[in-house]
Design an enzyme around this catalytic site. Structure first.
Site, PDB file in Angstrom:
ATOM      1  CD  GLU A 195      38.317  24.107   8.079  1.00  0.00           C
ATOM      2  OE1 GLU A 195      37.422  24.289   8.948  1.00  0.00           O
ATOM      3  OE2 GLU A 195      38.115  23.563   6.993  1.00  0.00           O
TER       4      GLU A 195
ATOM      5  NE  ARG B 168      31.096  26.063   0.177  1.00  0.00           N
ATOM      6  CZ  ARG B 168      30.881  27.348   0.458  1.00  0.00           C
ATOM      7  NH1 ARG B 168      29.706  27.740   0.931  1.00  0.00           N
ATOM      8  NH2 ARG B 168      31.821  28.230   0.268  1.00  0.00           N
ATOM      9  CB  CYS B 169      34.710  24.736   6.876  1.00  0.00           C
ATOM     10  SG  CYS B 169      34.781  23.030   7.451  1.00  0.00           S
ATOM     11  CB  THR B 170      34.553  28.739   3.638  1.00  0.00           C
ATOM     12  OG1 THR B 170      34.260  27.895   2.517  1.00  0.00           O
ATOM     13  CG2 THR B 170      35.959  28.433   4.142  1.00  0.00           C
TER      14      THR B 170
ATOM     15  N   GLY C 184      37.782  18.868  10.130  1.00  0.00           N
ATOM     16  CA  GLY C 184      36.556  18.348  10.705  1.00  0.00           C
ATOM     17  C   GLY C 184      36.017  19.275  11.769  1.00  0.00           C
TER      18      GLY C 184
ATOM     19  CD  GLU D 178      30.535  24.952  11.324  1.00  0.00           C
ATOM     20  OE1 GLU D 178      31.076  25.106  10.223  1.00  0.00           O
ATOM     21  OE2 GLU D 178      31.095  24.377  12.276  1.00  0.00           O
TER      22      GLU D 178
ATOM     23  CG  ASN E 157      32.780  19.347   3.963  1.00  0.00           C
ATOM     24  OD1 ASN E 157      33.826  18.738   4.202  1.00  0.00           O
ATOM     25  ND2 ASN E 157      32.612  20.617   4.270  1.00  0.00           N
TER      26      ASN E 157
ATOM     27  CG  ASP F  76      33.279  20.463  18.611  1.00  0.00           C
ATOM     28  OD1 ASP F  76      33.728  21.485  18.061  1.00  0.00           O
ATOM     29  OD2 ASP F  76      32.143  20.395  19.125  1.00  0.00           O
TER      30      ASP F  76
END
Length: 503
Positions: free
Chosen positions: A264, A297-299, A245, A391, A169, A247
């Site tokens: 992360e 996005r992770c956030t 990334g 997620e 991403n 898992d």
């Protein structure tokens, strides 16, 4: 654009080369890996499918080059990083084009990512000079029972070979957030880019090549994770892994051995909305936090926990803003573009259908064409629905109505993720109490979660990762402390009576 001009060296026919020993090379495998354009679902690019033997050669050269690089003056390392940053920013257009075509990032956001990455490199060079240019001097008589007979000098030295694995991403930004700290600290760097995002990374690496870094110091090796992934992460030459990334990071951490890890691994960032919150501000941040880059996005805001008394009003405000989001091709700077792959789209759809079967309220009609999913707000989501916990990494946002702040905190903390969260309230005292209670690496007050600015600490708890990012933290993680102790025959004091008699 991409693969042309100053970037012609990185392309062999229709397949992009990999970077090793300061040269662009074709893999001996004779095979390539296809990169699918998420919007067209057709092959856009091809990259080399490197072999394990090529990984071995890269690692051998990285070890050798690092020894010389560690002796390079700190100011010279910084100078080369500044040069790479300038070249990167000067060539933002072809790199941004790659981002548009291989990860369907809107064109304007793609340019922003490249420019931001150049700024990150320069900032890291400056910060590195400050951090690494300082040491500590300790005296033994500060500890009980000791005279001043020992002088302790400490400094930071490089770890060796750093393996960097960024996500699809933000392939350029999250690559340079690993590369720049590693290099300024005196390490060598092996980059394994994501398949979707690999061509953008190759263009970025060429900017470092043009800046004149020593041969073998930086490598970029492409290929299938199933063939070289474990081989890379378990390679005995690797002294540090920085991974962003999902898992896969948990698996890497279990296999990597005794080396520093910076990871992360995603989040389920909760947005807790109190009764006194500015709902217009909340709605704007939910749109920005939940739907920018299609929620990939992770956030991203991944779950809204709103007090029942203001839930109806907030949902209506968010619905009105969702209706204004544009949906379509990334080239046209649409707000919502195709998610990265068909498998990702299928996963998102599975979460949506589960919520539908269990009674969630659809604020918009669910609509999908290929990898393109229209933005969807799900109201009245309950804890027994998958979307409440998993997620989605897509433009689908669940709203859970809560009857107390404690209920919101408990839901947040029950998640296996703990990356970021946010609280909206006008009462700073409540905000601080809630922030302290939330089991997340960062809590944003009256704003959506965000990774940046890039020098801020960035870390997760639980399955969201280990280690901390941000320029300073990354430099510190990619170095170790070296101590030299000078032992004196008699106690030493810099001033005072009797000094001359001890000489």
């Amino acid at each position: 654009m991409a693969g042309t001009g100053i970037f012609t060296d990185i392309l062999d026919g229709d397949v992009y080369k990999y970077y090793s020993d300061g040269e662009w090379k074709t893999s001996s495998s004779g095979k390539s890996v296809a990169i699918i354009n998420p919007a067209t679902r057709k092959t856009q690019y091809k990259v080399q499918a490197c072999t394990q033997e090529e990984v071995n050669k890269v690692m051998e050269m990285a070890k050798s080059a690092q020894k010389s690089w560690a002796k390079t003056p700190l100011w010279k390392r910084a100078e080369l990083l500044h040069k790479a940053a300038a070249i990167l920013k000067d060539n933002k257009a072809p790199i941004a084009e790659s981002l548009v075509k291989e990860i369907a990032k809107p064109a304007k956001d793609s340019v922003t990512e490249v420019v931001r990455s150049g700024d990150l490199i320069s900032y890291c060079a400056e910060e590195g000079v400050r951090i690494l240019g300082e040491g500590k001097f300790l005296l033994s008589d500060s500890f009980p029972g000791n005279e001043r007979t020992k002088y302790c000098l400490t400094s930071k030295i490089p770890l060796g070979v750093v393996l960097a694995i960024p996500p699809f991403n933000y392939p350029v930004n999250l690559a340079v957030s690993k590369i720049a700290p590693a290099l300024i600290a005196g390490n060598s760097l092996v980059l394994k880019p994501p398949t979707q995002g690999a061509v953008s990374c190759l263009h970025m690496v060429h900017c470092f090549h043009l800046a004149g870094f020593p041969k073998g110091l930086i490598s970029c090796i492409t290929g299938k994770g199933s063939e070289i992934g474990d081989f890379l992460t378990m390679h005995p030459a690797v002294n540090c892994i920085s991974f962003t990334g999902g898992d896969t990071g948990i698996s890497i951490s279990k296999k990597a051995g005794m080396i520093p890890l910076q990871m992360e691994l995603g989040g389920k960032d909760a947005c807790i909305v109190l009764e006194d919150a500015d709902l217009d501000l909340v709605a704007s941040n939910i749109i920005k936090g939940g739907f920018s880059y299609s929620g990939q996005r992770c956030t991203a805001v991944k779950v809204v926990l709103v007090m029942e008394s203001v839930a109806n009003e907030l949902v209506e405000k968010v619905k009105a803003k969702v209706a204004k989001l544009t949906v379509g091709p990334p080239e046209e700077n649409c707000d919502i573009t195709a998610v990265v792959s068909e498998s990702s789209a299928n996963f998102i759809e599975g979460l949506v259908m589960d919520a539908k079967d269990k009674g969630a309220t659809f604020c918009q009609e669910y609509k999908r064409q290929g990898n393109l999913i229209w933005p969807l707000l799900l109201d009245n989501v309950k804890p027994d629905m998958r979307i409440a916990w998993e997620e989605p990494f897509g433009p689908v946002l669940p709203v859970l109505r809560i009857s107390s702040v404690e209920e919101g905190i408990n839901h947040c903390n029950a998640s296996n993720f703990g990356l970021q969260g946010c609280v909206f309230t006008k009462d700073i005292n409540k905000a601080m109490l809630i922030s302290d209670a939330m089991e997340t690496g960062t809590v944003q007050i009256n704003s959506a979660p965000a990774r940046g600015p890039d020098h801020f600490p960035f870390q997760g708890l639980k399955d969201s990762g280990i280690g901390s990012q941000g320029v300073t933290n990354s430099i510190n993680l990619m170095t170790k402390v070296k101590t030299t102790v000078i032992n004196l025959p008699t106690p030493s004091y810099s001033m005072g009576e009797g000094f001359i008699s001890r000489l």
